[in-house]
Design a protein around this motif. Structure first.
Motif, PDB file in Angstrom:
ATOM      1  N   ALA A 105      31.430  38.648  21.913  1.00 21.89           N
ATOM      2  CA  ALA A 105      32.327  37.343  22.154  1.00 21.89           C
ATOM      3  C   ALA A 105      34.097  37.610  21.224  1.00 21.89           C
ATOM      4  O   ALA A 105      34.965  37.546  22.167  1.00 21.89           O
ATOM      5  N   GLU A 106      33.871  38.488  19.892  1.00 26.20           N
ATOM      6  CA  GLU A 106      35.547  38.883  19.900  1.00 26.20           C
ATOM      7  C   GLU A 106      35.515  39.262  20.374  1.00 26.20           C
ATOM      8  O   GLU A 106      36.892  39.896  20.266  1.00 26.20           O
ATOM      9  N   ASP A 107      34.738  40.847  21.167  1.00 22.85           N
ATOM     10  CA  ASP A 107      35.042  41.830  21.299  1.00 22.85           C
ATOM     11  C   ASP A 107      36.033  41.629  23.346  1.00 22.85           C
ATOM     12  O   ASP A 107      36.961  41.844  22.808  1.00 22.85           O
ATOM     13  N   ALA A 108      35.626  40.611  23.572  1.00 24.94           N
ATOM     14  CA  ALA A 108      35.587  40.220  24.674  1.00 24.94           C
ATOM     15  C   ALA A 108      37.156  39.545  24.326  1.00 24.94           C
ATOM     16  O   ALA A 108      38.357  39.742  24.753  1.00 24.94           O
ATOM     17  N   TRP A 109      37.531  38.876  23.265  1.00 25.07           N
ATOM     18  CA  TRP A 109      38.472  37.933  23.486  1.00 25.07           C
ATOM     19  C   TRP A 109      39.650  39.323  22.924  1.00 25.07           C
ATOM     20  O   TRP A 109      41.235  38.902  23.868  1.00 25.07           O
ATOM     21  N   LEU A 110      39.426  39.610  22.078  1.00 23.02           N
ATOM     22  CA  LEU A 110      40.341  41.078  21.070  1.00 23.02           C
ATOM     23  C   LEU A 110      40.263  42.123  22.475  1.00 23.02           C
ATOM     24  O   LEU A 110      42.120  41.743  23.047  1.00 23.02           O
ATOM     25  N   ASN A 111      40.368  41.531  23.350  1.00 23.78           N
ATOM     26  CA  ASN A 111      40.301  42.688  24.945  1.00 23.78           C
ATOM     27  C   ASN A 111      41.325  42.080  25.860  1.00 23.78           C
ATOM     28  O   ASN A 111      42.072  42.392  26.009  1.00 23.78           O
ATOM     29  N   ARG A 112      40.905  40.942  26.101  1.00 24.03           N
ATOM     30  CA  ARG A 112      42.117  39.364  26.561  1.00 24.03           C
ATOM     31  C   ARG A 112      43.147  39.505  25.548  1.00 24.03           C
ATOM     32  O   ARG A 112      44.354  39.878  26.430  1.00 24.03           O
TER      33      ARG A 112
ATOM     34  N   SER B  46      41.825  44.062  12.521  1.00 28.72           N
ATOM     35  CA  SER B  46      41.375  44.172  11.061  1.00 28.72           C
ATOM     36  C   SER B  46      42.308  43.321  10.490  1.00 28.72           C
ATOM     37  O   SER B  46      42.073  42.362   9.985  1.00 28.72           O
ATOM     38  N   ALA B  47      43.031  42.498  11.692  1.00 27.19           N
ATOM     39  CA  ALA B  47      44.092  41.711  10.578  1.00 27.19           C
ATOM     40  C   ALA B  47      42.910  40.214  10.729  1.00 27.19           C
ATOM     41  O   ALA B  47      43.339  39.681   9.745  1.00 27.19           O
ATOM     42  N   LEU B  48      42.035  40.273  11.824  1.00 25.22           N
ATOM     43  CA  LEU B  48      41.509  38.529  11.931  1.00 25.22           C
ATOM     44  C   LEU B  48      40.423  38.816  11.680  1.00 25.22           C
ATOM     45  O   LEU B  48      40.329  37.858  10.583  1.00 25.22           O
ATOM     46  N   ARG B  49      40.207  40.270  11.148  1.00 19.56           N
ATOM     47  CA  ARG B  49      38.874  40.212   9.906  1.00 19.56           C
ATOM     48  C   ARG B  49      39.580  40.125   8.587  1.00 19.56           C
ATOM     49  O   ARG B  49      38.584  39.404   7.758  1.00 19.56           O
ATOM     50  N   ASP B  50      40.374  40.789   7.816  1.00 14.75           N
ATOM     51  CA  ASP B  50      40.783  40.317   6.537  1.00 14.75           C
ATOM     52  C   ASP B  50      41.259  38.467   6.602  1.00 14.75           C
ATOM     53  O   ASP B  50      41.476  37.907   5.505  1.00 14.75           O
ATOM     54  N   GLN B  51      41.679  38.128   8.063  1.00 14.93           N
ATOM     55  CA  GLN B  51      41.882  36.853   7.719  1.00 14.93           C
ATOM     56  C   GLN B  51      40.907  35.442   7.838  1.00 14.93           C
ATOM     57  O   GLN B  51      40.635  34.420   6.653  1.00 14.93           O
TER      58      GLN B  51
END
Length: 93
Positions: free
Chosen positions: A58-65, A86-91
């Protein structure tokens, strides 16, 4: 997955082997409470791995969108998919 059992921490401590067996053998999760508040859940390891995979997909699909939308708007000022992830994971850390 069956409806979860809700149990206080003290009961889970006393019967941890049973809680784990129930999660593994019967696919029944146990929600652990502390002072009446739901704090954690015990689930079978295979279910945990499946849920992690679903979340990652789901995260990959969202990032791809997001990347597709950014590309459609133009590349100036945008970041790569890897930088965004990386920025989202850091948050979330």
């Amino acid at each position: 997955m069956s409806e979860p059992v809700i149990a206080p921490m003290a009961d889970v401590r006393k019967h941890l082997a049973d809680v784990i067996d129930r999660a593994h053998r019967d696919a029944i999760p146990t929600i652990i409470t502390r002072r009446g508040k739901q704090e954690a859940v015990v689930i079978d390891i295979d279910e945990y791995k499946r849920l992690r995979e679903v979340a990652e997909q789901a995260e990959d699909a969202w990032l791809n969108r997001l990347a597709d939308e950014a590309e459609a708007e133009g590349l100036e000022g945008s970041v790569s998919l890897e930088e965004m992830a990386s920025a989202l994971r850091d948050q979330h850390a």
